[in-house]
Motif scaffolding. Structure first.
Motif, short mmCIF file in Angstrom:
data_model
loop_
_atom_site.label_atom_id
_atom_site.label_comp_id
_atom_site.label_asym_id
_atom_site.label_seq_id
_atom_site.Cartn_x
_atom_site.Cartn_y
_atom_site.Cartn_z
N GLY A 114 0.78 -1.23 0.00
CA GLY A 114 0.00 0.00 0.00
C GLY A 114 0.81 1.27 0.00
O GLY A 114 0.35 2.31 0.49
N ARG B 73 5.47 0.11 6.99
CA ARG B 73 5.05 -0.60 5.78
C ARG B 73 6.20 -0.69 4.78
O ARG B 73 6.37 -1.72 4.11
N THR C 194 4.54 -3.62 15.60
CA THR C 194 3.59 -2.50 15.76
C THR C 194 4.03 -1.51 16.84
O THR C 194 3.25 -0.64 17.22
N ALA D 14 -5.25 1.76 15.57
CA ALA D 14 -5.79 1.47 14.24
C ALA D 14 -4.69 1.07 13.27
O ALA D 14 -4.87 0.18 12.43
N GLU D 15 -3.52 1.72 13.38
CA GLU D 15 -2.38 1.38 12.51
C GLU D 15 -1.87 -0.02 12.82
O GLU D 15 -1.47 -0.75 11.90
N ARG D 16 -1.87 -0.39 14.09
CA ARG D 16 -1.41 -1.73 14.47
C ARG D 16 -2.27 -2.80 13.81
O ARG D 16 -1.78 -3.77 13.24
N ILE D 17 -3.57 -2.61 13.90
CA ILE D 17 -4.50 -3.58 13.33
C ILE D 17 -4.29 -3.70 11.83
O ILE D 17 -4.22 -4.80 11.27
N GLU D 18 -4.17 -2.56 11.16
CA GLU D 18 -4.01 -2.56 9.71
C GLU D 18 -2.69 -3.20 9.29
O GLU D 18 -2.65 -3.98 8.33
N LEU D 19 -1.58 -2.88 9.98
CA LEU D 19 -0.29 -3.44 9.61
C LEU D 19 -0.28 -4.96 9.78
O LEU D 19 0.21 -5.69 8.90
N ARG E 207 -2.88 -6.98 9.85
CA ARG E 207 -3.78 -7.58 8.86
C ARG E 207 -3.08 -7.71 7.51
O ARG E 207 -3.17 -8.74 6.83
N LEU E 208 -2.36 -6.66 7.13
CA LEU E 208 -1.60 -6.67 5.88
C LEU E 208 -0.52 -7.74 5.92
O LEU E 208 -0.36 -8.53 4.98
N SER F 6 -1.90 -11.27 5.70
CA SER F 6 -2.37 -11.55 4.34
C SER F 6 -1.20 -11.89 3.42
O SER F 6 -1.25 -12.87 2.65
#
Length: 257
Positions: A134, A153, A173, A179-184, A186-187, A190
Motif C-alpha cells: 500500500g 510498511r 507494531t 488502528a495502525e497496528r490492526i491494519e499493519l 492484517r496486511l 495476508s
C-alpha cells in the motif's frame, strides 16, 4: 514435515546474567509464531541469537538444513531470512522506491552495479512490492518525511525483497496507534499466508498476538515456560501468574508482553 526454523537448547549469558536459558522451539511452514513475555524475559536476546546479531553460548539454530550459528546477519538474510526491527531501519536520505531497490540489489548480489545506474535496476519489482504494502503512491517521496506507520510498511516491503522463507519481526507494531497496528498486522498476515512465508514475531500488544498468531511461546527470566495455540496459552495458569501475579485470572488484551 521439516520445520522451517529449529532452535535447540539455545543459551546466552552476559556476565552473571543468563538472558536465554536452554530454549527450544520450532517454526513450521506458513506459521505465525509469537514470542511473548514480560520485560526482561529474554525475547530480544533470543530474537537476536536467531538473526545472527548475537552468537549463542550453547545451542543450535537451523533454517531447514542450514546451521545459522556463527553466520553474520547478511549471510542469514541471503539464505532466506527477512527481518524488521522495533525501530525502523531504512535509508532516510533515499526515496521509498530506492530503499526497496537497494534491498533487491543486495539480495541479487548486484552491489557491483551500484554505480552509475543503480536507479534503473529492479524498478518494476520494487514498485510491485510497494503496491503490495500500500505504498505505491509514495514511491518517490523521501523517507525522511514519511509518517511512522508508512515507515513500518516500507520496512515490510524491504524485508520481502529477498523472497524470504522466514520473516523475523521484532515488535512490528511498536510506536503505532491502535488502528495502525490492526491494519499493519492484517496486511502482514495476508502477505505471509499468500506467499507461504513463516513468521517469528515478538509483540507487546496482546490484541495483535491473539488475533494473528498460529501458536505462542512464552518466555520468563530467560526460560520457555509455555507454548501452544492462543486459547491454551491464554488459559495457562503459569502465564496468568506471570502477567497478573495471580493464577486463575484471564490474560487481558493489551497487556504488555
Amino acid at each position: 514435515m521439516t520445520p522451517v526454523l529449529s532452535v535447540e537448547g539455545l543459551s546466552k549469558r552476559f556476565g552473571g546474567v543468563t538472558a536465554v536459558d536452554d530454549v527450544s522451539f520450532s517454526v513450521n511452514a506458513g506459521e505465525l509464531l509469537a514470542m511473548i513475555g514480560p520485560n526482561g524475559a529474554g525475547k530480544s536476546t533470543c530474537f537476536n541469537l536467531v538473526g545472527g546479531q548475537l552468537k549463542p553460548d550453547r545451542g543450535r539454530v537451523r533454517l531447514f538444513d542450514h546451521d545459522l550459528v556463527g553466520l553474520p546477519p547478511r549471510r542469514i538474510w541471503r539464505l532466506g531470512v527477512g527481518r524488521t526491527f522495533q525501530i525502523t531501519a531504512v535509508f532516510q536520505s533515499m526515496t521509498v522506491v530506492e530503499n526497496v531497490q537497494m534491498a533487491l540489489i543486495s539480495g541479487r548480489r548486484r552491489i557491483g552495479a551500484l554505480w552509475p545506474k543503480a536507479s534503473h535496476l529492479y524498478v518494476d519489482e520494487a514498485l510491485e512490492l510497494l503496491s503490495r504494502v500500500g505504498m505505491l503512491d509514495q514511491a518517490d517521496r523521501a523517507c525522511s518525511v514519511l509518517a511512522y506507520g508508512d515507515l513500518k510498511r516500507l520496512e515490510l516491503a524491504v524485508a520481502l525483497a529477498n523472497a524470504p522463507k522466514l520473516l523475523l519481526m521484532d515488535e512490528p507494531t511498536a510506536g503505532m496507534a491502535p488502528a495502525e497496528r490492526i491494519e499493519l498486522m492484517r496486511l502482514t498476515s495476508s502477505i505471509v499466508r499468500e506467499r507461504g512465508i513463516s513468521v517469528l514475531f515478538t509483540e507487546h500488544d496482546m490484541d495483535v498476538v491473539f488475533a494473528h498468531a498460529s501458536r505462542i511461546i512464552v518466555l520468563n527470566r530467560g526460560r520457555l515456560v509455555a507454548a501452544g495455540v492462543p486459547a491454551a496459552v491464554r488459559a495457562d495458569p503459569s502465564v496468568q501468574e506471570i502477567y497478573l501475579g495471580s493464577a486463575g485470572a484471564p490474560v487481558p488484551s493489551g497487556s504488555p508482553a
